[in-house]
Design a protein around this motif. Structure first.
Motif, short mmCIF file in Angstrom:
data_model
loop_
_atom_site.label_atom_id
_atom_site.label_comp_id
_atom_site.label_asym_id
_atom_site.label_seq_id
_atom_site.Cartn_x
_atom_site.Cartn_y
_atom_site.Cartn_z
N GLU A 22 -15.85 0.86 -3.77
CA GLU A 22 -16.21 2.11 -3.30
C GLU A 22 -15.21 3.29 -4.01
OE1 GLU A 22 -17.18 2.49 0.70
OE2 GLU A 22 -18.24 0.71 0.78
N ASP A 23 -13.97 3.05 -3.70
CA ASP A 23 -13.00 3.86 -4.25
C ASP A 23 -12.93 4.03 -5.61
OD1 ASP A 23 -12.20 4.96 -1.58
OD2 ASP A 23 -10.81 3.40 -1.23
N ASP A 37 -6.99 -2.58 0.68
CA ASP A 37 -7.91 -1.24 0.47
C ASP A 37 -7.21 -0.06 0.51
OD1 ASP A 37 -10.01 -3.23 -0.14
OD2 ASP A 37 -10.48 -3.30 2.15
N SER A 38 -6.21 0.06 1.65
CA SER A 38 -5.52 1.20 1.91
C SER A 38 -4.59 1.72 0.58
CB SER A 38 -4.67 0.84 3.33
OG SER A 38 -3.98 0.22 2.89
N SER A 50 -15.83 5.85 -7.29
CA SER A 50 -15.45 7.12 -7.43
C SER A 50 -14.57 7.60 -8.47
CB SER A 50 -14.96 7.75 -6.06
OG SER A 50 -15.96 7.42 -5.07
N SER A 102 0.48 7.05 -7.07
CA SER A 102 -0.37 8.06 -7.14
C SER A 102 0.17 9.52 -7.43
CB SER A 102 -1.19 8.13 -5.83
OG SER A 102 -2.11 9.03 -5.85
N GLU A 105 1.00 -0.97 -0.26
CA GLU A 105 0.19 0.10 -0.07
C GLU A 105 0.83 1.35 0.05
OE1 GLU A 105 -0.99 -1.40 4.30
OE2 GLU A 105 -0.08 -2.51 2.68
N SER A 163 -6.36 5.83 -5.89
CA SER A 163 -7.39 6.42 -6.35
C SER A 163 -7.25 7.87 -6.35
CB SER A 163 -8.48 5.95 -5.64
OG SER A 163 -8.91 4.74 -5.72
N ARG A 194 -14.57 -2.51 0.00
CA ARG A 194 -14.27 -0.93 0.37
C ARG A 194 -13.62 -0.52 -0.94
NH1 ARG A 194 -10.24 1.11 5.16
NH2 ARG A 194 -10.34 3.39 4.50
N SER A 195 -12.60 -1.16 -1.67
CA SER A 195 -11.75 -0.73 -2.66
C SER A 195 -12.76 -0.51 -3.98
CB SER A 195 -10.78 -1.93 -3.23
OG SER A 195 -9.79 -1.96 -2.21
N LYS A 216 -7.02 3.09 -2.01
CA LYS A 216 -7.47 4.37 -1.61
C LYS A 216 -6.38 5.46 -1.79
CE LYS A 216 -9.23 7.05 2.29
NZ LYS A 216 -10.62 7.06 1.79
N ASN A 217 -5.14 5.11 -1.64
CA ASN A 217 -4.03 5.98 -2.07
C ASN A 217 -3.89 6.04 -3.58
OD1 ASN A 217 -3.11 6.31 0.73
ND2 ASN A 217 -1.78 4.82 0.58
#
Length: 134
Positions: free
Chosen positions: A106-107, A73-74, A110, A51, A44, A80, A103-104, A77-78
Motif C-alpha cells: 500500500e505504501d 512494514d514500518s 502510493s 528517507s 526500520e 516511502s 501493508r508495504s 512506511k518511513n
C-alpha cells in the motif's frame, strides 16, 4: 542523519560522509550466498535516516539495494515518505526478503502513483508474508 552518515561496508569504508556527496548507487545488502540476499543489519529505524537523505535536495542517489535487511512494514512506511518527495531522484529500489507484508504494498503503491516519484524499478521478490491482496 547520524545513522546514515556512519553506515559502513564490511571493511569499514564510509558509505556517504555527508548529504553533499555525489553517490548515485548504494548497495546495503552485504553478500548473496545461495542466491538469497543477506542484509547488513539495517532496521526500520535506518529507514528514517535514508528517507531524510532521499528527500534532501542535495542527494543524487539513484539506485538503492536494501535486500535482506529486516526493514518490516514500518521501515517501508518511513522510507516511502522520502520516496514521495519531489527532491527524490531514486530510480531503482530493491527490497528483496525484507520481511514485508501487504501493508508495504500500500505504501509503495502510493509512491509509484505519485506524480513526483522518479522510481521506475522496484524489486519485492523473495520471502514475503503478503497474500493476493498485496
Amino acid at each position: 542523519m547520524e545513522g546514515f552518515s556512519t553506515l559502513t561496508r564490511k571493511h569499514g569504508t564510509k558509505m556517504c560522509p555527508s548529504l553533499d556527496c555525489s553517490v548515485e548507487d548504494i548497495g546495503l545488502a552485504e553478500g548473496k550466498r545461495s542466491g538469497r540476499p543477506e542484509g547488513c543489519g539495517l532496521s526500520e529505524r535506518s529507514c528514517e535516516d535514508l528517507s531524510s537523505v532521499l528527500s534532501s535536495g542535495s542527494s543524487s542517489l539513484r539506485h538503492l539495494d536494501l535486500d535482506g535487511n529486516n526493514l518490516k512494514d514500518s521501515g517501508v512506511k518511513n522510507l516511502s515518505a522520502g520516496l514521495q518527495s519531489p527532491h527524490c531522484k531514486l530510480e531503482t529500489l530493491s527490497l528483496r526478503s525484507c520481511g514485508l507484508s501487504e501493508r508495504s504494498c500500500e505504501d509503495l503503491s502510493s509512491v509509484l502513483s505519485s506524480e513526483s516519484s522518479s522510481l521506475r524499478h522496484l524489486d519485492l521478490s523473495g520471502k514475503t508474508t503478503w497474500k493476493d491482496s498485496g
